[in-house]
Design a protein around this motif. Structure first.
Motif, mmCIF file in Angstrom:
data_model
loop_
_atom_site.group_PDB
_atom_site.id
_atom_site.type_symbol
_atom_site.label_atom_id
_atom_site.label_comp_id
_atom_site.label_asym_id
_atom_site.label_seq_id
_atom_site.Cartn_x
_atom_site.Cartn_y
_atom_site.Cartn_z
ATOM 1 N N TYR A 172 -12.662 -18.200 -1.101
ATOM 2 C CA TYR A 172 -12.116 -17.312 -2.140
ATOM 3 C C TYR A 172 -12.388 -15.852 -1.777
ATOM 4 O O TYR A 172 -11.516 -14.992 -1.951
ATOM 5 N N ALA A 173 -13.602 -15.577 -1.262
ATOM 6 C CA ALA A 173 -13.952 -14.209 -0.840
ATOM 7 C C ALA A 173 -13.027 -13.746 0.282
ATOM 8 O O ALA A 173 -12.646 -12.562 0.329
ATOM 9 N N ASN A 174 -12.663 -14.662 1.165
ATOM 10 C CA ASN A 174 -11.716 -14.369 2.253
ATOM 11 C C ASN A 174 -10.356 -13.969 1.681
ATOM 12 O O ASN A 174 -9.746 -12.989 2.113
ATOM 13 N N ILE A 175 -9.882 -14.730 0.688
ATOM 14 C CA ILE A 175 -8.609 -14.418 0.006
ATOM 15 C C ILE A 175 -8.704 -13.045 -0.665
ATOM 16 O O ILE A 175 -7.768 -12.235 -0.587
ATOM 17 N N LYS A 176 -9.840 -12.787 -1.296
ATOM 18 C CA LYS A 176 -10.071 -11.508 -1.990
ATOM 19 C C LYS A 176 -10.070 -10.338 -1.003
ATOM 20 O O LYS A 176 -9.470 -9.282 -1.266
ATOM 21 N N LEU A 177 -10.720 -10.503 0.159
ATOM 22 C CA LEU A 177 -10.759 -9.454 1.183
ATOM 23 C C LEU A 177 -9.360 -9.142 1.714
ATOM 24 O O LEU A 177 -9.010 -7.973 1.918
ATOM 25 N N ASN A 178 -8.567 -10.205 1.932
ATOM 26 C CA ASN A 178 -7.181 -10.012 2.389
ATOM 27 C C ASN A 178 -6.353 -9.294 1.328
ATOM 28 O O ASN A 178 -5.500 -8.464 1.651
ATOM 29 N N TYR A 179 -6.620 -9.644 0.072
ATOM 30 C CA TYR A 179 -5.927 -9.019 -1.069
ATOM 31 C C TYR A 179 -6.246 -7.518 -1.129
ATOM 32 O O TYR A 179 -5.343 -6.679 -1.288
ATOM 33 N N ILE A 180 -7.527 -7.182 -0.983
ATOM 34 C CA ILE A 180 -7.954 -5.768 -1.013
ATOM 35 C C ILE A 180 -7.338 -5.006 0.157
ATOM 36 O O ILE A 180 -6.829 -3.888 -0.007
ATOM 37 N N GLU A 181 -7.378 -5.632 1.335
ATOM 38 C CA GLU A 181 -6.820 -5.006 2.546
ATOM 39 C C GLU A 181 -5.321 -4.726 2.380
ATOM 40 O O GLU A 181 -4.839 -3.638 2.716
ATOM 41 N N SER A 182 -4.578 -5.703 1.858
ATOM 42 C CA SER A 182 -3.127 -5.542 1.653
ATOM 43 C C SER A 182 -2.836 -4.467 0.616
ATOM 44 O O SER A 182 -1.899 -3.679 0.769
ATOM 45 N N SER A 183 -3.641 -4.438 -0.452
ATOM 46 C CA SER A 183 -3.468 -3.430 -1.509
ATOM 47 C C SER A 183 -3.701 -2.029 -0.973
ATOM 48 O O SER A 183 -2.935 -1.096 -1.271
ATOM 49 N N VAL A 184 -4.762 -1.866 -0.158
ATOM 50 C CA VAL A 184 -5.089 -0.566 0.442
ATOM 51 C C VAL A 184 -3.964 -0.126 1.378
ATOM 52 O O VAL A 184 -3.545 1.041 1.357
ATOM 53 N N ASN A 185 -3.468 -1.069 2.202
ATOM 54 C CA ASN A 185 -2.368 -0.750 3.131
ATOM 55 C C ASN A 185 -1.104 -0.345 2.381
ATOM 56 O O ASN A 185 -0.397 0.574 2.804
ATOM 57 N N ALA A 186 -0.831 -1.037 1.280
ATOM 58 C CA ALA A 186 0.352 -0.725 0.458
ATOM 59 C C ALA A 186 0.256 0.685 -0.125
ATOM 60 O O ALA A 186 1.232 1.440 -0.147
ATOM 61 N N ILE A 187 -0.958 1.060 -0.578
ATOM 62 C CA ILE A 187 -1.187 2.395 -1.148
ATOM 63 C C ILE A 187 -1.006 3.467 -0.061
ATOM 64 O O ILE A 187 -0.404 4.528 -0.300
ATOM 65 N N ARG A 188 -1.485 3.162 1.158
ATOM 66 C CA ARG A 188 -1.353 4.107 2.285
ATOM 67 C C ARG A 188 0.116 4.344 2.635
ATOM 68 O O ARG A 188 0.526 5.472 2.893
ATOM 69 N N VAL A 189 0.884 3.246 2.648
ATOM 70 C CA VAL A 189 2.312 3.357 2.968
ATOM 71 C C VAL A 189 3.022 4.220 1.924
ATOM 72 O O VAL A 189 3.822 5.096 2.268
ATOM 73 N N LEU A 190 2.706 3.999 0.651
ATOM 74 C CA LEU A 190 3.303 4.780 -0.433
ATOM 75 C C LEU A 190 2.892 6.260 -0.330
ATOM 76 O O LEU A 190 3.697 7.174 -0.564
ATOM 77 N N HIS A 191 1.633 6.481 0.050
ATOM 78 C CA HIS A 191 1.114 7.848 0.180
ATOM 79 C C HIS A 191 1.796 8.583 1.335
ATOM 80 O O HIS A 191 2.123 9.776 1.241
ATOM 81 N N ASP A 192 2.009 7.870 2.451
ATOM 82 C CA ASP A 192 2.661 8.467 3.634
ATOM 83 C C ASP A 192 4.103 8.860 3.325
ATOM 84 O O ASP A 192 4.625 9.838 3.857
#
Length: 415
Positions: A394-414
């Motif tokens: 579950y922690a692995n799923i959560k880490l992937n979720y956080i990573e994807s969310s951060v990447n999505a925010i970066r793309v929107l910011h760029d």
């Protein structure tokens, strides 16, 4: 503040350390007052340290936790008032039930990096492999007369005359499936490495002389066959071929022998022969009926609590849960499990971890089946490694979720 965040990180490092130590001491089956073991002590220390950190508990989790323990306490209280009697040994079950909630809460929080995740998966694997090898060592030591014990294996440093092979088999069968589905991929094990573990684990399961483990492996085999039919691949073909090969070899080895000092035939026959009228299966059914009869005055809604149940163990996970908390106690745990799976599903969609979610759901299903057959989820040396492993996925799923969310925010910011 920054100092508070830094302090919180330091606290969680210590929590993580003691969680790892508690897992490492699982094979050391030395008990104090016949209740608590080294792994319990180390986990309790990790929990005490964890309470000092900046706790973040979802209100829904707290509600389910409070509801479940409220039902147990109410059941105990009504039983005490009705029977004017209390079993103090039953108090230990409150701690055992709390682990179902506390292990995921702590592990998911402190396993907050890929480095920690890999390390704890490695520890879980080493414990699994150690306990596989111990099965063979145990029988060699018995055969050579170095130790005097039951034909069926026990955890290291146990009273070997009293076997806990059912608990052992339950743990091995679950972790065997977790190894095939998750551990070997996370640790990048080679095919040869995986096959060696596979063959040794199946052999160890048979040597426990317990039907439960082989029943779970058979269920997994059916699941693989369904996958095989749905998606024919070389990987699935290899797994099925290996299983068939191992079973064939074991059948060839097990020709009748008059001289059987190893008790191998006894263990093989015990593990692979099912008789509903036999002591083991029939005893479970009888105790299940007894649990229902005991709580029938409460309209089955609540139980008699851990301190009011007539038996300490009921040889079945559902039976003991009904005896302690009734149908309401059982339903609250089912809601808790459903909530975790639903939360995992939502995060896996955003984190692109659908495969991990499938593995997580499969392993929860496998352990649920095991928990219907047995009550080993109330034994620390079984629940701690299992719940930790599920929490790590579950922690692995959560880490992937956080990573994807951060990447999505970066793309929107760029943009």
């Amino acid at each position: 503040t920054m100092s508070r965040i830094s302090q919180d990180k330091t606290i969680k490092k210590f929590v993580y350390l003691f969680i790892c130590l508690s897992i490492l001491t699982i094979p050391v089956n030395v008990s104090f007052l016949n209740i608590i073991r080294f792994s319990d002590i180390l986990f309790i220390i990790s929990f005490i340290i964890y309470t000092v950190s900046n706790l973040s508990i979802k209100s829904i989790d707290l509600t389910i936790f409070s509801t479940f323990f409220g039902i147990l306490l109410l059941s105990s209280l009504i039983s005490i008032l009705k029977n004017n009697n209390i079993s103090y040994t039953g108090l230990a079950f409150y701690y055992k039930y709390s682990l179902i909630f506390l292990i995921p809460l702590i592990v998911i929080d402190v396993v907050n990096s890929k480095k920690r995740l890999i390390r704890i998966v490695s520890i879980l694997y080493y414990i699994f492999f150690t306990l596989i090898i111990w099965v063979y060592i145990y029988y060699i030591l018995r055969l050579e007369g170095i130790i005097n014990g039951n034909p069926r294996v026990s955890y290291p440093f146990s009273n070997y005359l009293v076997s806990d092979a059912h608990v052992y088999s339950s743990y091995l069968s679950f972790t065997f499936i977790a190894y095939q589905e998750y551990i070997k991929k996370m640790l990048d094990h080679t095919s040869i490495h995986s096959y060696i573990v596979f063959i040794l684990a199946v052999g160890a399961l048979i040597l426990t002389g317990s039907k439960t483990g082989l029943l779970i492996i058979s269920l997994y085999f059916i699941i693989i066959c369904i996958r095989f039919i749905k998606n024919l691949s070389k990987k699935n073909l290899k797994i099925i071929t290996t299983i068939t090969f191992v079973i064939t070899i074991l059948l060839l080895i097990n020709t009748p022998k008059d001289n059987d000092p190893f008790n191998y035939l006894y263990l093989y026959n015990r593990a692979t022969t099912y008789n509903v009228k036999g002591d083991s299966i029939n005893g479970r059914l009888q105790k299940g009926i007894r649990a229902l009869n005991e709580i029938s005055p409460n309209y089955l809604l609540i139980g008699n609590g851990p301190t009011g149940a007539s038996l300490k163990w009921y040889d079945g996970g559902v039976s003991i849960l009904l005896a302690h908390g009734g149908v309401l106690g059982f339903l609250s745990l089912i809601i808790y499990i459903y909530m975790i799976i639903a939360r995992s599903k939502r995060r896996s969609i955003i984190g692109k971890s659908s495969r991990l979610h499938e593995v997580f759901t499969l392993l929860i299903f496998i352990y649920f089946i095991l928990s219907v057959i047995t009550e080993h989820y109330l034994i620390t040396r079984n629940l701690l490694p299992v719940a930790t492993l599920l929490s790590v996925i579950y922690a692995n799923i959560k880490l992937n979720y956080i990573e994807s969310s951060v990447n999505a925010i970066r793309v929107l910011h760029d943009k």
